[in-house]
Design an enzyme around this catalytic site. Structure first.
Site, PDB file in Angstrom:
ATOM      1  N   LYS A 183       0.744  -1.128   0.131  1.00 19.81           N
ATOM      2  CA  LYS A 183      -0.205  -0.090  -0.067  1.00 19.81           C
ATOM      3  C   LYS A 183       0.930   1.432  -0.053  1.00 19.81           C
ATOM      4  CE  LYS A 183      -0.480  -0.363   5.049  1.00 19.81           C
ATOM      5  NZ  LYS A 183      -1.374  -1.070   6.237  1.00 19.81           N
ATOM      6  N   TYR A 210      13.728  31.380   5.486  1.00 19.07           N
ATOM      7  CA  TYR A 210      12.499  32.074   5.924  1.00 19.07           C
ATOM      8  C   TYR A 210      12.538  32.077   7.468  1.00 19.07           C
ATOM      9  CZ  TYR A 210      10.423  30.957   1.414  1.00 19.07           C
ATOM     10  OH  TYR A 210      10.083  31.108  -0.011  1.00 19.07           O
TER      11      TYR A 210
HETATM   12  C1  PLP Z   1      -0.356  -1.999   6.794  1.00 19.08           C
HETATM   13  C2  PLP Z   1      -0.948  -3.347   7.040  1.00 19.08           C
HETATM   14  C3  PLP Z   1      -0.434  -4.112   7.234  1.00 19.08           C
HETATM   15  C4  PLP Z   1       1.472  -4.063   7.243  1.00 19.08           C
HETATM   16  O1  PLP Z   1       1.765  -3.473   8.476  1.00 19.08           O
HETATM   17  P1  PLP Z   1       3.175  -3.381   8.856  1.00 19.08           P
HETATM   18  O2  PLP Z   1       3.299  -2.807  10.317  1.00 19.08           O
HETATM   19  O3  PLP Z   1       3.993  -2.335   7.868  1.00 19.08           O
HETATM   20  O4  PLP Z   1       3.930  -4.596   8.808  1.00 19.08           O
HETATM   21  C5  PLP Z   1      -0.616  -5.478   7.356  1.00 19.08           C
HETATM   22  N1  PLP Z   1      -2.010  -5.650   7.819  1.00 19.08           N
HETATM   23  C6  PLP Z   1      -2.949  -4.706   7.384  1.00 19.08           C
HETATM   24  C7  PLP Z   1      -4.555  -4.757   7.442  1.00 19.08           C
HETATM   25  C8  PLP Z   1      -2.523  -3.360   7.191  1.00 19.08           C
HETATM   26  O5  PLP Z   1      -3.163  -2.333   6.893  1.00 19.08           O
END
Ligand code: PLP
Length: 387
Positions: free
Chosen positions: A51, A279
């Protein structure tokens, strides 16, 4: 998916001009991390989580790598990420982990993406649309065991499981939950979540039914610290990219960061006392110093909150970023050392014996490494190498 307004995707479209500010992803390291996790969790299967542009590493290229490594499943957060992977030719099964809207179901079916059913209403909705289209939707049931985000509460789950058994147009191949605290030193809440998930799963045995073939729960923290939660398939995110989810979580798998964030010196000058930088004129020197300007800023995801804290590596040595971080530029004080136009600058990465990590940036910005990596935005080109 239909809308009267235009969808604007702010991406740089030319491949011709590569900014000196870029992200370099080492695919060999990513592959090594993948194998190290796989070895640790076997015989559990692997669902790498891609993701948010594969945690900033580039969704499509990481997707192809995961497929070539034989990933059993790919996890993404939103429908569009799954569609993009399919359009790029990825054939590995893909689970969209987030909640869905009814009007998205036909797209899941069209692109052969697996749906998270997070309530009984949504389950019926998926069943109904699948029946109308004469297709079979792949579904994973989502159980909330202690996160209070999406999913049916563990204490109400029986109804969902009963309903799922009766749906004729669904292939209910999975059931899963998600940890709130698996990367903590104190694992009591995480263990309570496992107990609750077990309680839900006992439904199948009680009714002499086969459970879905993929039960899953483990994110990075659990993969490192709670092997009893591996179940049939694990969902590594951050640890796959070579970063540990928290300072407290134990490091039972040896991984190394796959991402480096690099730039180059674009300008060199000497700064006199009484001539503040940037800035707000928030920093000034009390003696002559050499300084260099680097073409990166918060417009690339180099957080302004790191002003007066961040450091970069030039010629194997760490130097402080001075003045406020601008949208597109930062100024680095090299005191009386030497640096030249075009010299490489590391924002994240390793050079000689010196390094800057995503964890360092997280500390300076008052956040977590997840947010650092996922915020390196699309203006920064991704370059892929094999070490
Ligand atoms: C993001 C996510 C993961 C992975 O999480 P990490 O902490 O990056 O390993 C796994 N399961 C779900 C449902 C997630 O949303």
């Amino acid at each position: 998916m239909q809308s009267d307004s235009q969808i604007n995707r702010p991406t740089i479209t030319t491949n011709e001009v590569v900014r000196p500010t870029l992200v370099e992803v080492d695919l060999s390291r990513l592959a090594d991390n993948y194998r190290a996790i796989q070895e640790k969790v076997a015989p559990a299967l692997m669902m790498p989580v891609l993701k948010a542009n594969a945690y900033g590493h580039g969704l499509v290229d990481v997707g192809h790598l995961m497929e070539s490594l034989g990933a059993d499943y790919i996890g993404v957060a939103v429908l569009e990420e799954g569609i993009l992977l399919r359009e790029q030719g990825i054939q590995t099964p893909i689970l969209v982990l987030g909640g869905i809207f009814g009007n998205q179901v036909p797209f899941f079916l069209k692109y052969d993406l697996t749906i998270t059913a997070s309530s009984i209403e949504k389950l019926w909705q998926i069943e109904e649309i699948s029946e109308q289209l004469d297709l079979k939707a792949k579904v994973h049931l989502k159980i909330d065991t202690g996160m209070e985000r999406i999913g049916v509460h563990y204490y109400n789950a029986e109804e969902l499981l009963e309903a799922s058994v009766t749906c004729k147009h669904l292939d209910v191949e999975g059931i899963f939950s998600h940890f709130a605290n698996s990367d903590a030193a104190d694992l009591r809440h995480a263990r309570l979540q496992i107990e609750r998930f077990e309680e839900v799963l006992s439904f199948y045995e009680k009714h002499d039914l086969q459970p879905p073939r993929m039960r899953h729960m483990a994110n990075s923290g659990a993969i490192l610290q709670l092997p009893e939660a591996n179940y049939d398939i694990v969902r590594p995110g951050l640890v796959l990219y070579g970063v540990y989810p928290s300072p407290e979580s134990s490091r039972t798998i040896d991984v190394s960061p796959a991402l480096s964030w690099k730039s180059r010196v674009v300008y060199f000058k000497v700064i006199k006392p009484g001539h503040p930088v940037g800035y707000g004129s928030t920093w000034e020197t009390d003696h002559f110093v050499r300084a260099v300007t680097i073409p990166v800023g918060y417009g690339d995801g180099y957080f302004r909150a790191m002003s007066h804290k961040a450091q970069v590596v030039i010629r194997g040595k760490r130097y402080p970023v001075v003045g406020r971080i601008s949208m597109d530029q930062i100024v680095v004080n090299i005191e009386w050392d030497s640096a030249y136009n075009d010299d490489e600058v590391l924002l994240i990465g390793e050079m000689d014996d010196e390094s800057v990590t995503a964890e360092d940036l997280a500390e300076w910005a008052g956040t977590i490494p997840y947010e650092i990596l996922t915020n390196i935005n699309t203006r920064v080109p991704r370059v892929y190498v094999r070490s």
